[in-house]
Motif scaffolding. Structure first.
Motif, mmCIF file in Angstrom:
data_model
loop_
_atom_site.group_PDB
_atom_site.id
_atom_site.type_symbol
_atom_site.label_atom_id
_atom_site.label_comp_id
_atom_site.label_asym_id
_atom_site.label_seq_id
_atom_site.Cartn_x
_atom_site.Cartn_y
_atom_site.Cartn_z
ATOM 1 N N VAL A 1 2.380 27.627 -26.651
ATOM 2 C CA VAL A 1 1.282 28.251 -25.910
ATOM 3 C C VAL A 1 0.388 28.939 -26.929
ATOM 4 O O VAL A 1 0.847 29.782 -27.704
ATOM 5 C CB VAL A 1 1.803 29.274 -24.883
ATOM 6 C CG1 VAL A 1 0.639 29.819 -24.062
ATOM 7 C CG2 VAL A 1 2.854 28.660 -23.986
ATOM 8 N N LEU A 2 -0.892 28.585 -26.916
ATOM 9 C CA LEU A 2 -1.811 29.064 -27.937
ATOM 10 C C LEU A 2 -3.161 29.408 -27.328
ATOM 11 O O LEU A 2 -3.448 29.065 -26.176
ATOM 12 C CB LEU A 2 -2.018 27.986 -29.014
ATOM 13 C CG LEU A 2 -0.767 27.503 -29.769
ATOM 14 C CD1 LEU A 2 -1.090 26.260 -30.580
ATOM 15 C CD2 LEU A 2 -0.232 28.602 -30.660
ATOM 16 N N GLY A 3 -3.989 30.084 -28.135
ATOM 17 C CA GLY A 3 -5.391 30.234 -27.796
ATOM 18 C C GLY A 3 -6.165 29.017 -28.273
ATOM 19 O O GLY A 3 -5.652 28.191 -29.028
ATOM 20 N N GLN A 4 -7.401 28.921 -27.836
ATOM 21 C CA GLN A 4 -8.205 27.740 -28.165
ATOM 22 C C GLN A 4 -8.382 27.568 -29.672
ATOM 23 O O GLN A 4 -8.204 26.467 -30.213
ATOM 24 C CB GLN A 4 -9.567 27.860 -27.479
ATOM 25 C CG GLN A 4 -10.486 26.672 -27.673
ATOM 26 C CD GLN A 4 -11.732 26.797 -26.832
ATOM 27 O OE1 GLN A 4 -11.767 26.394 -25.677
ATOM 28 N NE2 GLN A 4 -12.775 27.386 -27.410
ATOM 29 N N TYR A 5 -8.715 28.655 -30.367
ATOM 30 C CA TYR A 5 -8.896 28.579 -31.818
ATOM 31 C C TYR A 5 -7.588 28.237 -32.515
ATOM 32 O O TYR A 5 -7.551 27.419 -33.435
ATOM 33 C CB TYR A 5 -9.451 29.905 -32.345
ATOM 34 C CG TYR A 5 -9.464 29.993 -33.844
ATOM 35 C CD1 TYR A 5 -10.394 29.264 -34.602
ATOM 36 C CD2 TYR A 5 -8.544 30.788 -34.521
ATOM 37 C CE1 TYR A 5 -10.390 29.338 -35.986
ATOM 38 C CE2 TYR A 5 -8.546 30.869 -35.905
ATOM 39 C CZ TYR A 5 -9.473 30.137 -36.629
ATOM 40 O OH TYR A 5 -9.471 30.209 -38.002
ATOM 41 N N GLU A 6 -6.491 28.858 -32.077
ATOM 42 C CA GLU A 6 -5.188 28.564 -32.664
ATOM 43 C C GLU A 6 -4.818 27.102 -32.476
ATOM 44 O O GLU A 6 -4.243 26.468 -33.373
ATOM 45 C CB GLU A 6 -4.110 29.432 -32.015
ATOM 46 C CG GLU A 6 -4.225 30.906 -32.302
ATOM 47 C CD GLU A 6 -3.311 31.728 -31.415
ATOM 48 O OE1 GLU A 6 -2.786 32.728 -31.912
ATOM 49 O OE2 GLU A 6 -3.112 31.358 -30.246
ATOM 50 N N ALA A 7 -5.121 26.576 -31.314
ATOM 51 C CA ALA A 7 -4.771 25.181 -31.031
ATOM 52 C C ALA A 7 -5.474 24.230 -31.995
ATOM 53 O O ALA A 7 -4.885 23.238 -32.443
ATOM 54 C CB ALA A 7 -5.137 24.836 -29.587
ATOM 55 N N ARG A 8 -6.726 24.543 -32.344
ATOM 56 C CA ARG A 8 -7.432 23.720 -33.327
ATOM 57 C C ARG A 8 -6.882 23.948 -34.730
ATOM 58 O O ARG A 8 -6.642 22.999 -35.470
ATOM 59 C CB ARG A 8 -8.927 24.048 -33.327
ATOM 60 C CG ARG A 8 -9.647 23.709 -32.057
ATOM 61 C CD ARG A 8 -11.163 23.651 -32.265
ATOM 62 N NE ARG A 8 -11.675 24.744 -33.063
ATOM 63 C CZ ARG A 8 -12.107 25.897 -32.577
ATOM 64 N NH1 ARG A 8 -12.051 26.114 -31.270
ATOM 65 N NH2 ARG A 8 -12.588 26.831 -33.366
#
Length: 200
Positions: free
Chosen positions: A28-35
């Protein structure tokens, strides 16, 4: 559990209800972390959650990507509120995952919408308290969106148990047990004696 707010990968070794036997190998991540973390932990599938009015800047996986549009609101009559259709879309997407899938669930910050969605996905396999423990393991900063959790509770027929589990968040140190009768926060000190309430 404290430490990296991005948490870690979680899996459910006891998963038996998924049609393909997928062990819920996810982050589970934030949008920036996911990228940013795509190279270190390449996902095979993504569930992204975004406002319809905001440009989507998360990872793109054509053919393996479910994008849900709803806002981080808890009033069911809000025009961008999550609804049962979002839960059903997530269930349909997840049930089609192969056994070796690596799933990222993310919203903008990885705090509320994505953690509420993940809590419900985990609760399909394990008890609500166990699901909450696993969510805290993989996302210690979780603050599950209460409306998303209520929708999952209704869908799974849990009679408010998942809502109650979600009320344990936010939680810096998880003191509520792992749902299997264990309390991992009660660690043995260096002196060798068990902490109060722990086991030797």
């Amino acid at each position: 559990m404290t430490g990296n707010p991005a948490g870690r990968v979680v899996s459910i070794s006891e998963a038996v209800r998924h049609p393909q036997g997928w062990p819920h190998h996810l982050r589970v991540l934030g949008q920036y972390e996911a990228r940013r973390e795509a190279a270190d932990w390449p996902a095979s599938h993504v569930i992204g959650i975004a406002r319809r009015s905001r440009p989507y800047r998360g990872p793109e996986l054509p053919g393996a990507h479910l994008l849900l549009h709803f806002d981080d609101v808890e009033e069911p009559d809000h025009p961008e509120a999550p609804g049962p259709e979002h839960i059903e879309a997530a269930i349909g997407f997840v049930d089609a995952l192969p056994n070796d899938a690596r799933l990222i669930v993310h919203c903008l910050q990885g705090l509320s919408r994505s953690t509420g969605m993940t809590l419900g996905l985990l609760a399909r396999e394990v008890s609500p308290v166990r699901a909450a423990y696993l969510l805290h393991c993989c996302r210690p900063v979780a603050m599950p969106n209460r409306l998303v959790v209520r929708l999952w509770d209704d869908r799974l027929g849990l009679g408010g148990a998942l809502v109650k589990a979600a009320e344990l968040f936010p939680c810096e140190v998880w003191r509520h047990g792992d749902g299997l009768g264990n309390f991992p926060h009660r660690r043995r000190p260096r002196g060798g004696k068990a902490t109060k309430g722990g086991t030797a």
